[in-house]
Enzyme design. Structure first.
Site, PDB file in Angstrom:
ATOM      1  NE  ARG B 297      -4.128  -1.990   1.659  1.00 45.93           N
ATOM      2  CZ  ARG B 297      -5.214  -2.288   2.366  1.00 45.93           C
ATOM      3  NH1 ARG B 297      -5.354  -1.816   3.593  1.00 45.93           N
ATOM      4  NH2 ARG B 297      -6.158  -3.033   1.843  1.00 45.93           N
ATOM      5  CE1 TYR B 438      -1.712   0.105  -8.183  1.00 44.24           C
ATOM      6  CE2 TYR B 438      -1.858  -1.459  -9.979  1.00 44.24           C
ATOM      7  CZ  TYR B 438      -1.221  -0.412  -9.356  1.00 44.24           C
ATOM      8  OH  TYR B 438      -0.086   0.093  -9.915  1.00 44.24           O
ATOM      9  CD  GLU B 439      -1.530  -4.158  -3.246  1.00 45.22           C
ATOM     10  OE1 GLU B 439      -1.860  -4.430  -2.086  1.00 45.22           O
ATOM     11  OE2 GLU B 439      -1.156  -5.016  -4.060  1.00 45.22           O
ATOM     12  N   GLY B 440      -6.398  -2.256  -2.479  1.00 44.09           N
ATOM     13  CA  GLY B 440      -7.443  -1.696  -1.620  1.00 44.09           C
ATOM     14  C   GLY B 440      -7.853  -0.340  -2.154  1.00 44.09           C
ATOM     15  CD  GLN B 445      -5.723   1.839   1.307  1.00 43.54           C
ATOM     16  OE1 GLN B 445      -5.065   1.889   2.348  1.00 43.54           O
ATOM     17  NE2 GLN B 445      -5.784   0.752   0.556  1.00 43.54           N
TER      18      GLN B 445
END
Lengths: 592, 592
Positions: B297, B438-440, B445
């Protein structure tokens, strides 16, 4: 990917934010009734949803191509365009004399939204024809009007605007395209124009270019520019098509979006000069072009609304279908639709609220244009004209800014799928981006607002608009509706912020501190739009009676806008007023 | 299109916003000196500018392709990757035991920015390798570590993360990929994974997939997920490559951007099951994966910084070259460079200010990660760990949000040219958009920040961070520097807003009003980032002595950020606190 015309939202804006009820009551629109308008929009919505919308994706993947110096449009587009023209949609506002229907601009703008929701790349073409019709009708000779207007109004031919050259974008005074007198009353044009939307295509048998060029003896700068009509095929005196004129599409741009719309480099006079006809007076072309550009600016604003609505509908549909994760009330073993999650709701509400606010501003502008033409009283016409002038840059810039923001939120609602082109959400984002740039960048709109529009009649127009907003705030207070939450207080506060920022700018301009005013122009335009947008949403909610079925949703939308969208109004005003001076110094240090 | 590593900006952030000077003084980084760091970054910057940056456009136009179930990368990428790995850049932070250089995360993050400015699509590959190295180093068996880590650390092999399935994106508990025990200590994995970045490619001889899957007897949900290592080619006990494993790339996604980065649908077990090795304990895979995800992240946040810097440099270059229109001081007959216009300056200042603020937040996060590992005192390590946890979602979401905003401003500065793909500005916009997803997603977040991070140690971590920000405000007041304008007052006010919003959220969560808190999560994250960003810019300006040559520009940037960027802090706080309740009701009415 399906789209349905949002007729209830559109009708609410028309009637209660853009004053269509009032205009009809006053007899401004003759015997046109609200039922007629609803019927027209119903038909337009069906055409947009059933014929245009399904072509949008193909326009993206199989866009316009250049084959043997001739542009070929996306498969299916020619048939769709011809069906659209045959339906009479091209001549909605044009005068009856040339085959038009003479309908209000307000109706035209609502239809334009629908075409643009169907496909921005498709809808931009006729927008340029409309601009050409207007310029020709006002400035053309009787012969030009007789030969060209019926074909342009029916949509049998399309129009273009040829302004930009590599060295002359925002600054048209730098343009170099030349026109020579041929001695027979016609002219010969030579030069290269870039970024010409629908500069060539196969939708119609002829194309009518409106071209800015300089005569050999023209003075330099803006006062030496003339406007010419250059047809793709010479039109014989009997209206039949003659020789191919000396103008070709040299190449097509490879763009981020609106692939269905051919963006051409046009070469005039490769074989000695394109036959051209003067429109208006020599060296007075820029004034004629500005007639076209103002309405084109509103039309581009409407593109922002159209693409935002389309992106919103697609995201809403996805959020209702896509299941992922759980909510406290999700039954065991199941997933929740993502629309149930607060962050997704926030995104969807933001999309809907911004879209409806931008719609209201665009329609309000169109309604002022109608009033400027149709009001019985000359002073009322003048005031309406100033209102339309004031609102046009706001309609253009805010609507296209939010068109892009809403499309980006639409991508976000789709998560990873939003980044995959097949989903279609990314196309809206790519398409929407151009509208912030063409017909005058949004920065130019802000400059126009600050340097030309708020100063009209020594500030009378802008103060009248703020006064109207304040009247809405007063009505909100009096109505005291629980469903509207803090809307009254927020609108009153936001109107104060707008008033303060306006006074600051007027004083700065008065004092010759132009750069200080310009540094805050973009934030000022945003502030104005947010305040006007909220007032319009409130106007709509206030028009609902106690039992109106849409009252709860109108109130919810106004309240959301008040409590989440306009909440930064005070900060924007401080941005406009407080920091203008530092911008020049700081930039000088940073970019030395 | 040229890019130069912004080393002065990076060094200023490293030293004075991210505390590198202090860390070195305290001996946290052993005998590493600031000169060493500067030398490393100088070399990295040269590599990024000279080798990677020129490949970025080709990666877009000639992206990864699937040929015979094998992904072929962009011409030139393989050579560039191998030169990069040969330079030792892949193992910067990895332990010396496996061939790494054991450098601080802070140095790694600065280098990562440079690679991403060179090309996001190129740089994302090694980011996933780094995540794999970390998971394997912490959770892998001695055999797995011995066989795989040296190759991964040298970059001879690359890693991937295989999490997402069509029905399991944000909600990993829904995943269905299965792993069976083979009876010999290995496993056989069967299933389909989507959105797998660099799932296949030709840059390295082997690829090491980290795969989440379920054992047959696993409990449902999150507690039944295990992590497996699945190599593309089986690795023999002597380290040589054996048979092709039963995992293939089924198809590539057609994406909005980062075309150079292959996004794969991966099929495991078409021929009976891919040979797999357990990493960590059975059913504890999610915990292992979270180790990887947190650093990934931060790395994605750095992508936002990298692409923003690249877009800024390109826009600045264009604004200096492009001449259009006139300014009061333009000589007769000439045009002004557009950088001279206030609206263009505003855009460029905004781009630079947001980029530097996001850079500061990312580097601050990395520095906290270093401290969490290296501080001599256990309590200091725990506190630093909480700080890093708190800042990670902010670093990810804010930096990628502004990456996209800055890239969009970059397009706008270019005017019509920005919409033409050949210009390259639009590629940054398209590339930047993925990092928000992407990556959450950035919504996730914000939820992570609000529901997990601000509550750490009953709010102690977030309050410590706000206290640090307030100390900067106090130092600003004491310094009383004219060049900083209203910075002290703005920072103090913004910190108050942040404190108020934080207390509101903690109280709402405490009272079980989770949805109210979640409705404001995205605005809260933005608020936090703006306040922290300003504090960091102020820290940098305050570190300059009276004669420091960069003092004027550091002051100008902090001041601009204070007077233009954080000016909406109060509105954001009101958005977080005031309107949360209405969101649920309103959405229910509007989307009924």
């Amino acid at each position: 990917m399906t789209y349905r015309a949002p007729l209830p939202d559109i009708m609410a804006v028309l009637r209660h934010a853009a004053g269509c009820d009032a205009a009809i009551r006053e007899g401004l629109y003759g015997d046109l009734a609200m039922d007629d308008i609803a019927a027209i929009l119903g038909e337009a919505g069906t055409f947009a949803a059933e014929v245009i919308a399904p072509l949008n994706r193909l326009g993206d993947t199989d866009g316009a191509r250049l084959v043997d110096r001739q542009v070929v449009t996306t498969p299916g587009w020619r048939d769709a365009y011809r069906a659209w023209a045959a339906g009479g949609w091209n001549g909605l506002v044009a005068p009856g004399e040339w085959g038009g229907q003479g309908l209000p601009m307000l109706v035209q703008v609502a239809c334009l939204e629908l075409w643009n929701s169907g496909s921005m790349a498709f809808a931009i073409g006729p927008t340029l024809t409309a601009a050409g019709i207007e310029a020709l009708d006002i400035h053309g000779t009787p012969d030009l009007r007789r030969l060209y207007l019926p074909k342009l109004v029916s949509g049998a031919w399309m129009g273009t605007m040829n302004l930009t050259e590599p060295q002359a974008g925002t600054d048209l005074s730098a343009l170099k395209t030349r026109a020579e007198r041929a001695g027979d009353g016609t002219y010969r044009v030579t030069g290269t124009k870039i970024f010409i939307t629908y500069g060539d295509h196969d939708l119609t048998d002829n194309i009518v270019h409106m071209v800015l060029a300089r005569l050999p003896d023209a003075p330099p700068g803006n006062r030496g520019i003339s406007l010419f009509l250059v047809p793709k095929f010479i039109v014989n005196p009997d209206g039949s098509l003659g020789d191919r004129n000396d103008v070709v599409c040299q190449s097509l741009e490879h763009k981020l979006g609106i692939h269905g719309s051919p963006t051409c480099v046009m070469t005039f006079g490769d074989k000695g000069g394109a036959t051209a006809y003067l429109v208006g007076e020599e060296n007075r072309g820029l004034a004629c072009m500005f007639t076209m550009m103002n309405n084109a600016r509103l039309a581009v604003g409407v593109q922002g609304v159209g693409v935002a609505e389309r992106a919103f509908q697609q995201a809403l549909g996805y959020a209702r279908e896509r299941r992922q994760g759980r909510r406290p009330d999700t039954p065991a073993g199941q997933s929740a639709a993502i629309i149930a999650f607060p962050d997704v709701r926030r995104m969807l509400m933001t999309m809907k609220a911004l879209t409806q606010a931008a719609r209201a501003i665009c329609y309000l502008t169109a309604s002022a244009l109608d009033r400027a033409r149709l009001a019985p009283d000359a002073d009322a016409r003048r005031r309406a004209h100033e209102t339309a002038s004031l609102l046009t840059p706001i309609a253009k810039a805010f609507s296209t800014d939010i068109g892009f923001e809403v499309a980006s939120l639409g991508v976000q609602v789709h998560g990873g799928m939003g980044y995959i082109e097949e989903t279609g959400a990314a196309q809206h984002l790519r398409d929407a981006r151009i509208a912030m740039i063409y017909e005058g960048t949004n920065g130019i709109q802000a400059i126009d607002l600050v340097t030309r529009k708020i100063g009209q009649s020594e500030g009378a127009a802008v103060h009248a608009q703020i006064a109207a907003i304040r009247r809405t705030a007063t009505r909100l207070l009096a109505a005291n509706r629980p469903g509207l939450g803090l809307t009254a207080a927020r609108l009153r506060g936001a109107a104060e912020s707008l008033d303060r920022a306006t006074s600051y700018l007027l004083a700065a301009l008065q004092a010759g501190r132009t750069d200080d005013a310009l540094a805050g122009a973009t934030s000022y335009l945003r502030l104005f739009a947010l305040v006007q947008g909220l007032a319009s949403l409130a106007d709509i909610a206030l028009a609902d009676g106690d039992d109106a079925p849409e009252r709860a949703s109108h109130e919810a939308l106004a309240r959301f806008f008040a409590e989440h969208m306009t909440i930064g109004a005070d900060g924007l005003a401080a941005d406009v007023m407080g920091g203008a001076g530092v911008l020049g110094e700081s930039a000088a240090v940073l970019f030395a």
